[in-house]
Design a protein around this motif. Structure first.
Motif, PDB file in Angstrom:
ATOM      1  N   LEU A 101       0.653  -1.178  -0.177  1.00 16.42           N
ATOM      2  CA  LEU A 101       0.170  -0.138   0.033  1.00 16.42           C
ATOM      3  C   LEU A 101       1.381   1.369  -0.177  1.00 16.42           C
ATOM      4  CD1 LEU A 101      -2.998  -1.114   2.625  1.00 16.42           C
ATOM      5  CD2 LEU A 101      -2.933  -1.064   0.156  1.00 16.42           C
ATOM      6  N   ARG A 102       2.062   1.477   1.000  1.00 21.69           N
ATOM      7  CA  ARG A 102       2.755   2.467   0.651  1.00 21.69           C
ATOM      8  C   ARG A 102       3.566   2.476  -0.620  1.00 21.69           C
ATOM      9  NH1 ARG A 102       3.595   0.815   6.298  1.00 21.69           N
ATOM     10  NH2 ARG A 102       5.652   0.055   5.551  1.00 21.69           N
ATOM     11  N   THR A 103       4.095   1.457  -1.528  1.00 22.52           N
ATOM     12  CA  THR A 103       4.212   1.298  -2.576  1.00 22.52           C
ATOM     13  C   THR A 103       3.467   2.111  -3.314  1.00 22.52           C
ATOM     14  OG1 THR A 103       6.039  -0.201  -1.907  1.00 22.52           O
ATOM     15  CG2 THR A 103       5.420   0.550  -4.537  1.00 22.52           C
ATOM     16  N   ILE A 104       1.987   1.438  -3.709  1.00 26.21           N
ATOM     17  CA  ILE A 104       1.590   2.051  -4.053  1.00 26.21           C
ATOM     18  C   ILE A 104       0.739   3.784  -4.075  1.00 26.21           C
ATOM     19  CG2 ILE A 104      -1.086   2.055  -5.086  1.00 26.21           C
ATOM     20  CD1 ILE A 104      -0.943  -0.604  -4.112  1.00 26.21           C
ATOM     21  N   ASP A 105       0.582   3.987  -2.764  1.00 28.42           N
ATOM     22  CA  ASP A 105       0.664   5.436  -2.173  1.00 28.42           C
ATOM     23  C   ASP A 105       1.544   6.717  -2.915  1.00 28.42           C
ATOM     24  OD1 ASP A 105      -0.830   7.741  -1.033  1.00 28.42           O
ATOM     25  OD2 ASP A 105       0.928   7.789  -0.143  1.00 28.42           O
ATOM     26  N   ASP A 106       3.292   6.053  -2.559  1.00 27.30           N
ATOM     27  CA  ASP A 106       4.557   7.252  -3.447  1.00 27.30           C
ATOM     28  C   ASP A 106       4.502   6.925  -4.512  1.00 27.30           C
ATOM     29  OD1 ASP A 106       5.023   6.940  -1.024  1.00 27.30           O
ATOM     30  OD2 ASP A 106       6.373   5.593  -0.626  1.00 27.30           O
ATOM     31  N   LYS A 107       3.724   5.439  -5.990  1.00 27.05           N
ATOM     32  CA  LYS A 107       3.994   5.920  -7.025  1.00 27.05           C
ATOM     33  C   LYS A 107       2.688   6.521  -7.469  1.00 27.05           C
ATOM     34  CE  LYS A 107       6.094   1.269  -8.144  1.00 27.05           C
ATOM     35  NZ  LYS A 107       7.232   1.595  -8.969  1.00 27.05           N
ATOM     36  N   THR A 108       2.051   6.423  -6.373  1.00 26.06           N
ATOM     37  CA  THR A 108       0.460   7.012  -7.080  1.00 26.06           C
ATOM     38  C   THR A 108       1.238   8.535  -7.040  1.00 26.06           C
ATOM     39  OG1 THR A 108      -0.964   5.391  -6.837  1.00 26.06           O
ATOM     40  CG2 THR A 108      -2.327   7.619  -7.237  1.00 26.06           C
ATOM     41  N   LYS A 109       2.118   9.578  -5.596  1.00 20.64           N
ATOM     42  CA  LYS A 109       2.093  10.288  -5.295  1.00 20.64           C
ATOM     43  C   LYS A 109       3.002  11.117  -6.921  1.00 20.64           C
ATOM     44  CE  LYS A 109       1.302  10.515  -0.920  1.00 20.64           C
ATOM     45  NZ  LYS A 109       1.690  10.164   0.334  1.00 20.64           N
ATOM     46  N   SER A 110       3.901   9.864  -6.854  1.00 14.79           N
ATOM     47  CA  SER A 110       5.151  10.484  -8.416  1.00 14.79           C
ATOM     48  C   SER A 110       4.067  10.907  -9.750  1.00 14.79           C
ATOM     49  CB  SER A 110       5.812   9.292  -7.972  1.00 14.79           C
ATOM     50  OG  SER A 110       6.738   9.733  -9.419  1.00 14.79           O
ATOM     51  N   LEU A 111       3.314  10.160 -10.201  1.00 15.37           N
ATOM     52  CA  LEU A 111       2.818   9.986 -10.960  1.00 15.37           C
ATOM     53  C   LEU A 111       1.881  11.982 -10.731  1.00 15.37           C
ATOM     54  CD1 LEU A 111       1.155   8.564 -13.927  1.00 15.37           C
ATOM     55  CD2 LEU A 111      -0.254   8.016 -12.367  1.00 15.37           C
ATOM     56  N   GLN A 112       1.637  11.627 -10.323  1.00 14.38           N
ATOM     57  CA  GLN A 112       0.561  12.798  -9.209  1.00 14.38           C
ATOM     58  C   GLN A 112       1.369  13.957 -10.431  1.00 14.38           C
ATOM     59  OE1 GLN A 112      -1.436  12.297  -6.011  1.00 14.38           O
ATOM     60  NE2 GLN A 112      -3.169  11.549  -7.283  1.00 14.38           N
ATOM     61  N   ARG A 113       2.552  14.017  -9.587  1.00 16.07           N
ATOM     62  CA  ARG A 113       3.591  15.577  -9.548  1.00 16.07           C
ATOM     63  C   ARG A 113       4.344  15.362 -11.320  1.00 16.07           C
ATOM     64  NH1 ARG A 113       5.515  13.303  -4.723  1.00 16.07           N
ATOM     65  NH2 ARG A 113       7.148  12.639  -5.208  1.00 16.07           N
TER      66      ARG A 113
END
Length: 199
Positions: A101-113
């Motif tokens: 879940l943390r990995t998905i959250d980090d990747k999602t934030k990176s994608l949004q940026r």
């Protein structure tokens, strides 16, 4: 997010009209001796439909296409990870679930940026392109209006322009586009119909 990045890309960008030269302080006052001929132009449409802007817009799309594809790949990776986590059900330990879940959250934030950066870069380049072509279209418009004896040109593409209905004879949008394309010597795009005018 990918749809947002590509949808708000280069085409949506061209909202700024070129700076119009300010009149000099020493200019003589205009004396109106009779009825002033008034012309109307949809300036954004005129710029957006020139062959030069169409060509430059296609170049910008090609420039940003690799970044858009990269965002799509990142989004696909995130969706795959989410599906794997969902399909795993009770087979996945709580610790492993929290890590994923943390990995998905980090990747999602990176994608949004990355999507935000792409959208900003596309808009900046799109506005620059629009202003560059727009200034030249403005010069052609002034020359055309003077040759046709118009004493005033109203921009119907601006909010609160006051233009409710122009007669076909007073709308010089198409004529200015044709005059500009003729002067620039740039051929029409060969890849199908013209792109829509910027909004």
């Amino acid at each position: 997010v990918c749809v947002l990045a590509s949808g708000l890309g280069v085409v949506a960008v061209a909202q700024a009209a070129p700076a119009k030269p300010e009149p000099t302080a020493a200019a003589a006052p205009v004396q109106i001796t009779g009825a002033t001929k008034i012309a109307v132009i949809n300036f954004q449409q005129a710029v957006g439909q020139t062959n030069e802007f169409q060509r430059d817009l296609a170049d910008l799309r090609k420039k940003y296409e690799p970044r858009e594809q990269q965002l799509q790949q990142q989004n696909t990776e995130i969706e795959t990870m989410k599906k794997q986590l969902q399909d795993g059900g009770e087979k996945i330990s709580d610790a492993d679930r929290q890590t994923k879940l943390r990995t998905i959250d980090d990747k999602t934030k990176s994608l949004q940026r990355s999507a935000e950066d792409l959208r900003n870069d596309e808009q900046t380049d799109g506005q620059g392109t629009f202003q560059q072509v727009g200034q030249k279209v403005y010069d052609v418009m002034v020359s055309y209006a003077q040759q046709q004896g118009f004493g005033l040109v109203l921009d119907a593409s601006q909010q609160n322009s006051g233009v409710l209905w122009p007669s076909p004879q007073s709308d010089i949008t198409k004529a200015v586009i044709e005059a500009y394309n003729s002067k620039s010597g740039i051929p029409a795009p060969a890849n199908g119909p013209s792109a829509p005018a910027p909004h």
